[in-house]
Design an enzyme around this catalytic site. Structure first.
Site, short mmCIF file in Angstrom:
data_model
loop_
_atom_site.label_atom_id
_atom_site.label_comp_id
_atom_site.label_asym_id
_atom_site.label_seq_id
_atom_site.Cartn_x
_atom_site.Cartn_y
_atom_site.Cartn_z
N SER A 1 -3.63 -55.81 -21.83
CA SER A 1 -4.12 -55.78 -23.20
C SER A 1 -3.07 -56.41 -24.12
O SER A 1 -1.89 -56.50 -23.77
CB SER A 1 -4.38 -54.35 -23.66
N ALA B 1 -0.89 -56.09 -27.62
CA ALA B 1 -0.29 -54.93 -28.28
C ALA B 1 -1.17 -54.44 -29.42
O ALA B 1 -1.80 -55.23 -30.13
CB ALA B 1 1.08 -55.31 -28.83
N THR C 1 -0.08 -51.05 -31.15
CA THR C 1 0.92 -50.44 -32.04
C THR C 1 2.34 -50.79 -31.62
O THR C 1 3.29 -50.41 -32.29
CB THR C 1 0.77 -48.90 -32.06
N SER C 2 2.52 -51.51 -30.52
CA SER C 2 3.85 -51.90 -30.07
C SER C 2 4.19 -53.30 -30.56
O SER C 2 3.30 -54.04 -30.99
CB SER C 2 3.94 -51.84 -28.54
N THR D 1 2.30 -57.30 -22.61
CA THR D 1 2.54 -58.32 -21.59
C THR D 1 1.81 -59.61 -21.92
O THR D 1 2.37 -60.71 -21.79
CB THR D 1 2.13 -57.80 -20.21
N ASP E 1 -3.50 -39.77 -28.77
CA ASP E 1 -3.04 -40.35 -27.51
C ASP E 1 -2.86 -39.22 -26.50
O ASP E 1 -1.75 -38.98 -26.01
CB ASP E 1 -1.73 -41.13 -27.73
N LYS F 1 6.51 -41.69 -25.20
CA LYS F 1 5.21 -41.01 -25.26
C LYS F 1 5.28 -39.66 -24.56
O LYS F 1 4.63 -38.70 -24.97
CB LYS F 1 4.13 -41.87 -24.61
#
Length: 495
Positions: free
Chosen positions: A198, A200, A202-203, A207, A260, A292
């Site tokens: 996927s 990003a 929220t980061s 990749t 999450d 997390k």
């Protein structure tokens, strides 16, 4: 009947349709009452959220405007005739109401909800209600049912091979771009590893965002299959091949609400792996105070849930609990992370040692799935493939096969150093804070934006010494990031 007009408006992830307020035979009140409409054309239909337009240059009487998502999903050419009607209320909403009341849903009820979510039949508010209800309580069997349902909706790849490996990290650690090192190592060995990722949310980078610095990641299914056939691997964006599309819709609502839960994480990750055709998975769970997963007890509970669901799905899983106490590597953001990855693959003397070691460990665990390797030989084989240059050659072939980027992306030219406020030793780095600063700088949308770490945990620093550098493509992005860093740089320093 109305004619389609394609509008260059990104309404991700929703389908949105635009109608003129006047001139179509309905009053504004009737349009507002519809809210969700069904658009039907020759052999195609979609549901869309309705927006009214008062600017005739945008949509004229007799036309219906479709945002990019709705236009692509309907699949009809611009100018095609369609009809509209009020969309029926999904029957599965009754199951959502039961879940809100605290009931446990059966597999058929969850499957119906997921089909309607993937079909864009729910509003964000209704999706949010379902997610909040699940966050309150979700049984293991409901988690398994959701995983199966999410994998069943959308495309599902089959590689016609008994061993198809993958590696995944649950995220939350900036700079942890190990997949781009693991994949070429594993491909050089000869195992099939079709890595779809996927972008990003929220980061500062995913990749797919980082690989896009080097090569095209927006591949059609036929292109993806051809590359895997030749190279044993791919590093591509999964959105193009429509794997577990319900997950993408759920995530778009989960992230703003900061939902999450472990159950939704398991369903999200394993449904994507199942849909991608994986048979064996190495899963990296970083554990740290700002990761997390923040405690060993939480990590064990999550590991057991992953193992239970994976076993029921027939997916072989190897879970690794790793150190998530600080960022990995030096670069945070697409360009800076790609720089670190290539430095490791080239065996550069100044390549980030922690990124190299972490990637080698994970690659070794993946290679241990190979029945032809003696037990425990995976790490030694991974080290051999990296040191010999075979992994770099595999990566170069992969970049060429996917389509090398014609222009070189560079770190953002707007730079601000964040310096130590006192003498002392760095004892902690806040992963969440560093990620937020990098995103405010513009990452991942601006490829060159992000953070270049100078000091890691354990470093002895002097007052005024640079801890990290913020890179941005614009002065505005740099300003936003610098303001947040001045409030709290994310470093804990003790004398």
């Amino acid at each position: 009947m109305l004619k389609i007009r394609r509008l260059a408006i990104d309404t991700h992830p929703e389908n949105t349709a635009f109608l003129p307020r006047q001139g179509n035979g309905y009053s504004a009140e009737q349009f507002q009452a519809l809210r969700k409409i069904r658009i039907t054309g020759e052999s195609a239909e979609i549901l869309a959220t309705l927006a009214l337009v008062d600017e005739p240059a945008l949509v004229e009487a007799g036309e219906i405007g479709l945002g990019e998502q709705a236009f692509r999903r309907l699949g009809l050419p611009e100018g095609a005739a369609v009809s509209i009607e009020q969309a029926p209320v999904p029957a599965s909403l009754e199951s959502v109401r039961r879940k809100i009341d605290g009931d446990t849903l059966d597999e058929s009820e969850i499957a119906a909800i997921i089909r309607d979510v993937a079909g864009h039949r729910y509003s964000p508010m209704e999706i949010g209600a379902f997610l909040v209800a699940c966050a309150g309580f979700m049984s293991t069997e409901e988690t398994l049912a959701m995983t199966r349902a999410m994998a069943a909706v959308g495309n599902r790849l089959d590689w016609h091979a008994p061993l198809v490996v993958d590696k995944h990290c649950i995220g939350g650690i900036p700079g942890n771009r190990t997949s781009m090192i693991v994949v070429p190592i594993v491909a050089a060995h000869g195992l099939i590893i079709p890595k779809t990722s996927s972008r990003a949310i929220t980061s500062p980078s995913g990749t797919a965002d980082t690989m896009e610095v080097l090569a095209n990641v927006d591949l059609r299914e036929d292109e993806l299959r051809a590359i895997v056939s030749r190279e044993k691997a791919v590093l591509a964006w999964g959105g193009r091949v429509n794997l577990s599309p319900a997950d993408d819709v759920l995530i778009s609502v989960e992230r703003p609400l900061r939902i999450d839960t472990f159950e939704q994480m398991v369903a999200s990750i394993l449904s994507k792996k199942l849909a991608a055709g994986s048979t064996h998975l190495v899963l990296d769970i970083p554990v740290g105070p700002t990761a997390k997963v923040r405690s060993q007890s939480e990590a064990v509970r999550l590991r057991k849930l992953f193992e239970h669901v994976a076993d029921k799905l027939g997916l072989v899983i190897d879970i690794v609990l790793t150190d998530g106490s600080q960022p990995i590597g030096r670069g945070i953001g697409p360009v800076l992370e790609a720089r670190d990855v290539m430095a490791v693959l080239r065996n550069d003397a100044d390549a980030p040692e922690d990124l190299r070691d972490h990637a080698l460990m994970l690659a070794g665990r993946v290679l241990d799935f190979d029945p032809a390797l003696k037990g425990g030989r995976g790490f030694a084989r991974a080290l051999e493939l990296l040191a010999s240059g075979a992994a770099l050659e595999a990566m170069e072939r992969l970049i060429a096969a996917q389509g090398r980027q014609p222009a070189e992306f560079k770190p953002g030219a707007h730079i601000q150093e964040i310096c130590a406020p006192r003498d002392g030793r760095v004892i902690a780095i806040d992963c969440h804070r560093i990620a937020r600063i990098a995103r405010l700088a513009g990452a991942p949308m601006d490829k060159g934006a992000g953070i270049d770490l100078v000091c890691k945990v354990g470093a002895e620093v002097r007052k005024g010494q640079a801890l990290y550098r913020i890179h941005a493509q614009s002065a505005t992005g740099l300003g936003f990031a610098h303001d947040l860093a001045r409030e709290d740089a994310g470093y804990e320093i003790v004398r």
